[in-house]
Scaffold this motif. Structure first.
Motif, PDB file in Angstrom:
ATOM      1  N   LYS A 173     -42.579  -1.715  68.217  1.00 34.98           N
ATOM      2  CA  LYS A 173     -41.378  -1.606  67.322  1.00 34.98           C
ATOM      3  C   LYS A 173     -41.270  -0.109  66.995  1.00 34.98           C
ATOM      4  N   PRO A 174     -40.224   0.306  66.133  1.00 32.26           N
ATOM      5  CA  PRO A 174     -40.085   1.699  65.904  1.00 32.26           C
ATOM      6  C   PRO A 174     -40.972   2.098  65.095  1.00 32.26           C
ATOM      7  N   PHE A 175     -41.250   3.242  64.783  1.00 31.48           N
ATOM      8  CA  PHE A 175     -42.101   4.041  64.100  1.00 31.48           C
ATOM      9  C   PHE A 175     -41.723   5.314  63.205  1.00 31.48           C
ATOM     10  N   ASN A 176     -42.464   5.704  62.381  1.00 31.06           N
ATOM     11  CA  ASN A 176     -41.931   7.003  61.712  1.00 31.06           C
ATOM     12  C   ASN A 176     -42.596   8.159  62.120  1.00 31.06           C
ATOM     13  N   LEU A 177     -41.622   9.317  62.224  1.00 29.19           N
ATOM     14  CA  LEU A 177     -42.329  10.634  62.669  1.00 29.19           C
ATOM     15  C   LEU A 177     -41.530  11.685  61.857  1.00 29.19           C
ATOM     16  N   TYR A 178     -42.113  12.792  61.749  1.00 27.77           N
ATOM     17  CA  TYR A 178     -41.419  14.095  60.891  1.00 27.77           C
ATOM     18  C   TYR A 178     -40.502  14.556  61.750  1.00 27.77           C
ATOM     19  N   GLY A 179     -39.380  15.289  61.071  1.00 29.84           N
ATOM     20  CA  GLY A 179     -38.284  16.255  62.113  1.00 29.84           C
ATOM     21  C   GLY A 179     -39.135  17.199  62.556  1.00 29.84           C
ATOM     22  N   PHE A 180     -38.355  18.225  63.307  1.00 33.55           N
ATOM     23  CA  PHE A 180     -39.110  19.279  64.054  1.00 33.55           C
ATOM     24  C   PHE A 180     -38.958  20.503  63.485  1.00 33.55           C
ATOM     25  N   GLU A 181     -39.520  21.767  63.959  1.00 37.52           N
ATOM     26  CA  GLU A 181     -39.413  22.908  63.517  1.00 37.52           C
ATOM     27  C   GLU A 181     -40.278  23.390  62.230  1.00 37.52           C
ATOM     28  N   TRP A 182     -41.275  22.914  62.006  1.00 34.74           N
ATOM     29  CA  TRP A 182     -42.229  22.935  60.871  1.00 34.74           C
ATOM     30  C   TRP A 182     -43.559  22.754  61.291  1.00 34.74           C
ATOM     31  N   ASP A 183     -44.694  23.214  60.590  1.00 39.85           N
ATOM     32  CA  ASP A 183     -46.054  22.744  60.783  1.00 39.85           C
ATOM     33  C   ASP A 183     -46.278  21.473  61.281  1.00 39.85           C
ATOM     34  N   TYR A 184     -45.595  20.541  60.624  1.00 40.70           N
ATOM     35  CA  TYR A 184     -46.157  19.003  60.963  1.00 40.70           C
ATOM     36  C   TYR A 184     -44.929  18.517  61.984  1.00 40.70           C
ATOM     37  N   GLY A 185     -44.349  19.419  62.563  1.00 45.26           N
ATOM     38  CA  GLY A 185     -42.905  18.764  63.330  1.00 45.26           C
ATOM     39  C   GLY A 185     -43.104  17.938  64.556  1.00 45.26           C
ATOM     40  N   GLY A 186     -42.444  17.023  64.397  1.00 48.93           N
ATOM     41  CA  GLY A 186     -42.830  15.865  65.520  1.00 48.93           C
ATOM     42  C   GLY A 186     -43.934  14.999  65.535  1.00 48.93           C
ATOM     43  N   SER A 189     -46.093   9.621  61.581  1.00 49.57           N
ATOM     44  CA  SER A 189     -46.404   9.461  60.268  1.00 49.57           C
ATOM     45  C   SER A 189     -46.627   8.118  59.751  1.00 49.57           C
ATOM     46  N   GLY A 190     -46.684   7.156  60.991  1.00 49.04           N
ATOM     47  CA  GLY A 190     -46.797   5.585  60.626  1.00 49.04           C
ATOM     48  C   GLY A 190     -46.339   4.658  61.180  1.00 49.04           C
ATOM     49  N   TRP A 191     -47.091   3.737  61.877  1.00 51.66           N
ATOM     50  CA  TRP A 191     -46.854   2.796  62.908  1.00 51.66           C
ATOM     51  C   TRP A 191     -46.070   1.691  62.446  1.00 51.66           C
ATOM     52  N   ARG A 192     -45.854   1.615  61.102  1.00 51.08           N
ATOM     53  CA  ARG A 192     -45.195   0.502  60.568  1.00 51.08           C
ATOM     54  C   ARG A 192     -45.592  -0.927  61.175  1.00 51.08           C
ATOM     55  N   GLY A 193     -46.864  -1.158  61.275  1.00 52.80           N
ATOM     56  CA  GLY A 193     -47.308  -2.520  61.463  1.00 52.80           C
ATOM     57  C   GLY A 193     -47.385  -2.664  62.966  1.00 52.80           C
ATOM     58  N   GLY A 194     -46.968  -1.686  63.891  1.00 59.26           N
ATOM     59  CA  GLY A 194     -47.078  -1.984  65.183  1.00 59.26           C
ATOM     60  C   GLY A 194     -48.472  -2.179  66.075  1.00 59.26           C
ATOM     61  N   SER A 195     -48.540  -2.176  67.039  1.00 61.42           N
ATOM     62  CA  SER A 195     -49.701  -2.421  67.719  1.00 61.42           C
ATOM     63  C   SER A 195     -50.606  -1.038  67.722  1.00 61.42           C
ATOM     64  N   LEU A 196     -50.409   0.212  67.374  1.00 59.60           N
ATOM     65  CA  LEU A 196     -50.931   1.261  67.514  1.00 59.60           C
ATOM     66  C   LEU A 196     -51.671   1.578  66.012  1.00 59.60           C
TER      67      LEU A 196
END
Length: 254
Positions: A173-186, A189-196
């Motif tokens: 399923k889709p998951f969360n991630l942060y936008g690019f071009e900062w210290d935590y870019g890319g 940030s959460g697998w939203r109940g997926g298998s990971l």
């Protein structure tokens, strides 16, 4: 054209809580059968047996194992297993200009991995393992035992080089991630109940996405749409068009 490497971003914060340069060392492989024989967890052994195309020496089982690194490992035990040439006491970049003392395996190769320890006096009991392949000035992988290939991977195929769409399929399923071009870019940030994540909702693996080389001019608009300290869903149209790849992995232990 924007340089969009995200190699230094880590998942240490998300999972909760190099110093000297040297020539690539010859990688001494551990024995798969021996690792299976001493496996203390039946699930780990089963994962190894089922993963016929993946050496147990580089098998990732989130929360439990990163190749020879188990929850009770120490720098000394890794030296005994892999040899001094492949296990280096090191200063490791973490995030936001900070460093920690830890251990680097297979330094300056595609299989480079950093270990941060819970016991910082004895360098024992791993807290986080960062799969951070070494690259040259063009951001190309430096060769390791398997050439310009990162061998670390989970049984279901998550590895450095996996695309965003690959990871969605693995997660189910889709998951969360942060936008690019900062210290935590890319960073994921959460697998939203997926298998990971585990059935109890805990997460022991994180991925940082980015690009091996510059984003092409015809994709700059997509890139600019997913920049900054903002969370996005991986099925976002711009992210799907860019389809970035996993640049680093972060694995923590139970």
């Amino acid at each position: 054209m924007k340089i969009t490497y995200t190699l230094l971003a880590l998942s240490v914060v998300f999972l909760a809580c190099q110093g000297r340069k040297s020539a690539p060392s010859e990688v001494a492989m551990t024995d798969t059968a021996r690792l299976l024989a001493v496996a203390s967890d039946d699930d780990i052994a089963e994962e190894m047996e089922q993963s016929n195309d993946l050496s147990a020496d580089f098998l990732i089982v989130p929360g439990q194992q990163v190749g020879p690194i188990r929850a009770d490992a120490s720098e000394a035990s890794l030296i005994r297993l892999l040899g001094k040439a492949n296990v280096v006491h090191d200063t490791i970049y973490t995030v936001e200009g900070q460093f920690d003392i830890g251990t680097t395996l297979y330094r300056n190769t595609a299989d480079q991995a950093h270990v941060l320890w819970r016991d910082k006096k004895r360098f024992a009991r791993p807290e986080t393992v960062l799969i951070r392949p070494a690259r040259d000035e063009n951001n190309d992988l430096l060769p390791g035992a398997a050439g310009k290939t990162v061998q670390w991977a989970t049984a279901d195929g998550l590895r450095v080089g996996s695309t965003l769409r690959d990871v969605e399929a693995i997660n189910g399923k889709p998951f969360n991630l942060y936008g690019f071009e900062w210290d935590y870019g890319g960073q994921s940030s959460g697998w939203r109940g997926g298998s990971l994540e585990t059935k109890t909702g805990k997460t022991f693996i994180g991925a940082t996405f980015g690009f091996d080389h510059d984003v092409p001019d015809n994709q700059q608009a997509f890139f600019e749409a997913v920049m900054g300290d903002i969370e996005f869903l991986s099925n976002n149209t711009a992210l799907q068009q860019l389809n970035p790849t996993v640049q680093t992995l972060s694995i923590s232990f139970q």
